[in-house]
Design an enzyme around this catalytic site. Structure first.
Site, mmCIF file in Angstrom:
data_model
loop_
_atom_site.group_PDB
_atom_site.id
_atom_site.type_symbol
_atom_site.label_atom_id
_atom_site.label_comp_id
_atom_site.label_asym_id
_atom_site.label_seq_id
_atom_site.Cartn_x
_atom_site.Cartn_y
_atom_site.Cartn_z
ATOM 1 N N TRP A 43 -56.666 28.964 5.023
ATOM 2 C CA TRP A 43 -58.067 29.650 6.545
ATOM 3 C C TRP A 43 -57.908 28.781 7.036
ATOM 4 O O TRP A 43 -58.213 28.733 8.878
ATOM 5 C CB TRP A 43 -59.007 30.469 5.805
ATOM 6 C CG TRP A 43 -58.420 31.438 4.885
ATOM 7 C CD1 TRP A 43 -57.653 32.094 4.645
ATOM 8 C CD2 TRP A 43 -59.845 32.700 4.810
ATOM 9 N NE1 TRP A 43 -58.132 32.835 3.376
ATOM 10 C CE2 TRP A 43 -59.093 33.661 3.627
ATOM 11 C CE3 TRP A 43 -61.432 32.472 5.586
ATOM 12 C CZ2 TRP A 43 -59.775 34.633 3.461
ATOM 13 C CZ3 TRP A 43 -61.906 33.718 4.738
ATOM 14 C CH2 TRP A 43 -61.398 34.579 3.923
ATOM 15 N N ALA A 44 -57.276 27.340 6.441
ATOM 16 C CA ALA A 44 -57.811 25.805 7.807
ATOM 17 C C ALA A 44 -57.285 26.505 9.204
ATOM 18 O O ALA A 44 -55.883 26.569 9.476
ATOM 19 C CB ALA A 44 -57.774 24.633 7.347
ATOM 20 N N GLY A 47 -56.364 21.088 12.302
ATOM 21 C CA GLY A 47 -55.269 20.642 12.144
ATOM 22 C C GLY A 47 -56.219 19.604 11.318
ATOM 23 O O GLY A 47 -56.538 19.603 10.264
ATOM 24 N N GLU A 112 -60.019 17.501 19.303
ATOM 25 C CA GLU A 112 -61.893 18.634 19.101
ATOM 26 C C GLU A 112 -63.261 17.522 19.120
ATOM 27 O O GLU A 112 -62.523 16.545 19.394
ATOM 28 C CB GLU A 112 -61.456 19.202 17.223
ATOM 29 C CG GLU A 112 -60.142 20.034 17.184
ATOM 30 C CD GLU A 112 -59.652 20.034 15.999
ATOM 31 O OE1 GLU A 112 -58.886 21.214 15.339
ATOM 32 O OE2 GLU A 112 -60.351 19.876 14.746
ATOM 33 N N HIS A 227 -70.298 26.190 11.350
ATOM 34 C CA HIS A 227 -69.157 26.149 12.152
ATOM 35 C C HIS A 227 -69.767 27.180 13.037
ATOM 36 O O HIS A 227 -70.035 28.187 12.885
ATOM 37 C CB HIS A 227 -67.888 27.249 11.624
ATOM 38 C CG HIS A 227 -66.885 26.097 12.668
ATOM 39 N ND1 HIS A 227 -67.236 26.459 13.933
ATOM 40 C CD2 HIS A 227 -65.660 25.844 12.083
ATOM 41 C CE1 HIS A 227 -65.782 26.249 14.663
ATOM 42 N NE2 HIS A 227 -64.971 25.696 13.549
ATOM 43 N N ARG A 273 -70.316 19.047 15.445
ATOM 44 C CA ARG A 273 -70.428 20.399 15.160
ATOM 45 C C ARG A 273 -72.304 20.960 14.924
ATOM 46 O O ARG A 273 -72.957 22.114 14.936
ATOM 47 C CB ARG A 273 -69.529 21.024 13.656
ATOM 48 C CG ARG A 273 -68.373 21.111 14.273
ATOM 49 C CD ARG A 273 -67.421 21.229 12.594
ATOM 50 N NE ARG A 273 -66.344 22.097 12.987
ATOM 51 C CZ ARG A 273 -65.489 21.381 11.735
ATOM 52 N NH1 ARG A 273 -65.214 21.857 11.034
ATOM 53 N NH2 ARG A 273 -64.257 22.055 12.222
ATOM 54 N N HIS A 329 -69.451 26.665 6.302
ATOM 55 C CA HIS A 329 -68.067 26.767 6.966
ATOM 56 C C HIS A 329 -67.357 25.663 5.797
ATOM 57 O O HIS A 329 -66.998 25.792 5.152
ATOM 58 C CB HIS A 329 -67.955 26.382 8.128
ATOM 59 C CG HIS A 329 -66.416 26.146 8.379
ATOM 60 N ND1 HIS A 329 -65.490 26.822 8.285
ATOM 61 C CD2 HIS A 329 -66.056 24.650 8.882
ATOM 62 C CE1 HIS A 329 -64.248 25.766 8.658
ATOM 63 N NE2 HIS A 329 -64.462 24.648 9.352
ATOM 64 N N ARG A 364 -69.190 16.222 8.562
ATOM 65 C CA ARG A 364 -68.146 16.238 8.855
ATOM 66 C C ARG A 364 -67.260 16.002 9.901
ATOM 67 O O ARG A 364 -67.907 17.329 10.637
ATOM 68 C CB ARG A 364 -67.430 17.505 7.946
ATOM 69 C CG ARG A 364 -65.446 16.659 7.739
ATOM 70 C CD ARG A 364 -65.269 18.251 7.110
ATOM 71 N NE ARG A 364 -65.135 19.522 6.975
ATOM 72 C CZ ARG A 364 -63.825 19.729 7.926
ATOM 73 N NH1 ARG A 364 -63.288 19.532 8.691
ATOM 74 N NH2 ARG A 364 -64.443 21.348 8.334
#
Length: 528
Positions: A43-44, A47, A112, A227, A273, A329, A364
């Protein structure tokens, strides 16, 4: 299976990479479903973060990791993992994975949140996890030293001195004892403990519970990443994800009138995040809807996974902004391990999301998860090779007070609602105390899911500050950085303290709970 063999539990990126790195040593790979199914890896969307651009370097990647980790990431681990990135991309290419490339033939690098450089390597646009999983599963199936067994681990077998000597497994043929000189837990995360999650429903901390019930020390389990941009669709199942890469390419967060949600916030859409998730949650808590406006991007071409998820939900990202909300997440905490992936119990290693390696800290950095799993797979394999085999067969623990069982459906619904309400994105002492008491009762009745939730809630009670993904509404201040180290016995003691003591007494109990024994060697140390 010989007692000299190695058992790896889990068939996502961490488990598959570890099994491959251990070759030609004999490995039994335990998977709850056929290879390639029921894993979060598939599901990631984001990248693999790797410093391979001409303007990038591992030291810059490590610096971004440390900044996102909010004071709890280990500098040595961050640099070591960042340095491994380029070689891991090359390793996957050698296994046949075709990464997305630009017109010049070089890997196309995405941007990102909280990254200072374009360093996200992708495959299939926003289907990197699935591509990595297919590549590793194909390699594992062709590897003669890897035997795959489908079943569910129920307990760690232990010798008379507490050494882990194998695994107790439930299969369609009954209960099986797998003796081993080394057991590697690579079972993934626990987002499925929450009502709103981007994880598969089966991601409920099973490996964490196996280790905790055996007496392993856990580190920082209170840090659960939400997330910011799960697609807000009705229903009780996992929420589809709108990858962070959309914001990296210019998508913006807006309210119903088109106003910018992140206006005036440092980093805006590319803030860490936890910052973005709380900004959205403040709006949704007031009953406002938040949207991700990606209309100026060619989502159908550049992000086909997101486009397909939107179509399935009746949404058209080319015509209208995507409704979003935060969802559980990723788990930054986990089984405490050293620089070689060793847990506090002899004979036990952990790799991937189930482990606390020192990389992620309190929050993270995007696209560091696949990277960490593959980097530590090699470190774990090297460490096991250098470990002396232990003599004697093991046994399942005789004094385990909680049988290894999953919750009944009604209890599972209660746990997910409780975790969402009281151990979620914003926390406070009264809610955490309620959650801890109830989860302890369910855990003592045998619920594995409640056991996982209990260690999170108990650790969150003990962290009376706000840091990274752990936000205490009653303690918005920040104290000098420290790690939480906790065992399951201490989590139960915390629950009992809240049932019998006032807040001052509990403070003393929580302080004592953060000293479970002699610390492991620092993850800063070179792996053996």
């Amino acid at each position: 299976m010989s007692a000299d063999g190695i058992v790896v539990v889990g068939s996502g990126v961490a488990g598959l990479a570890t099994a491959l790195r251990l070759a030609p040593l004999p490995v039994t790979l335990v998977t709850a479903a056929p290879l390639g199914e029921e894993t979060a890896t598939a599901w990631a969307q984001g990248g693999i973060a790797a410093a391979i651009g001409p303007d990038d370097a591992p030291a810059l990647h490590a610096a971004d990791t440390l900044a996102a980790g909010a004071g709890l990431s280990d500098e040595g681990v961050a640099l070591r993992v960042a340095e491994a990135g380029p070689g891991l991309v090359a390793w996957l290419s050698g296994l046949g994975l075709e990464f997305d490339r630009g017109p010049d033939g070089a890997p196309a690098l995405g941007l990102e949140a909280a990254h200072g450089r374009r360093r996200i390597v992708k495959a299939g646009g926003d289907a990197t996890g699935a591509a990595v999983l297919r590549t590793l599963a194909r390699a594992a199936a062709a590897c003669p030293s890897i035997a795959v067994v489908v079943g569910r681990a129920t307990a760690l077998a232990r010798g008379s001195e507490g050494r882990v000597t194998g695994l107790v497994l439930r299969t369609n043929r009954g209960v099986v004892d797998l003796p081993a000189r080394a057991v590697v837990l690579a079972t993934g995360g626990l987002g499925g403990l929450y009502r709103s999650t981007t994880n598969p429903a089966g991601a409920v901390g099973s490996g964490l519970v196996l280790a905790a019930r055996a007496g392993a020390v856990l580190r920082d389990p209170e840090f659960v990443q939400f997330h910011p941009t799960a697609i807000a669709v009705p229903g009780g199942g996992p929420l589809p994800l709108a990858t962070e890469a959309l914001r990296g390419e210019g998508a913006t967060l807006v309210d119903a009138s088109g106003g910018r949600v992140m206006a005036g916030i440092a980093g805006a859409e590319l803030a860490p995040r936890d910052v973005v998730a709380r900004a959205i949650a403040r709006r949704t808590a007031r009953g406002e809807a938040v949207f991700l406006d990606a209309r100026r991007l060619d989502v159908a071409r550049r992000f086909p996974t997101v486009a397909a998820l939107c179509r399935a939900a009746g949404l058209d990202p080319a015509a209208s902004p995507i409704p979003v909300r935060p969802a559980a997440h990723y788990h930054m905490g986990g089984i405490r391990v050293d620089g070689g992936g060793r847990a506090s119990l002899p004979g036990l290693w952990a790799c991937g999301e189930v482990a606390s390696t020192g990389l992620h800290g309190a929050n993270r950095l995007a696209s560091n998860s696949l990277l960490e799993a593959m980097a530590f797979a090699g470190l774990v394999a090297d460490d096991i090779r250098g470990a002396a085999p232990a003599a004697g067969r093991g046994r399942a623990p005789e004094a385990d007070p909680t049988p290894a069982s999953s919750s009944a459906p009604d209890a599972r619904l209660e746990i997910r609602a409780l975790m969402e309400a009281e151990v979620g994105l914003v926390r406070h002492e009264a809610g955490l105390a309620r959650a801890t008491r109830r989860l302890a009762a369910l855990a003592r009745a045998g619920s594995a899911e409640a056991t996982a939730g209990l260690v999170i809630a108990a650790a969150a009670l003990g962290r009376r500050e706000s840091r990274g993904a752990h936000w205490r509404a009653d303690h918005p201040e920040q104290h000098p950085p420290r790690h939480t180290e906790i065992t399951l016995a201490q989590a139960f003691a915390t629950a009992d303290a809240f049932a019998t003591a006032d807040a001052l007494d509990v403070s003393d109990a929580l302080a004592a709970a953060n000293a479970p024994g002699d610390p492991l060697p620092s993850p800063l140390e070179d792996a053996r």
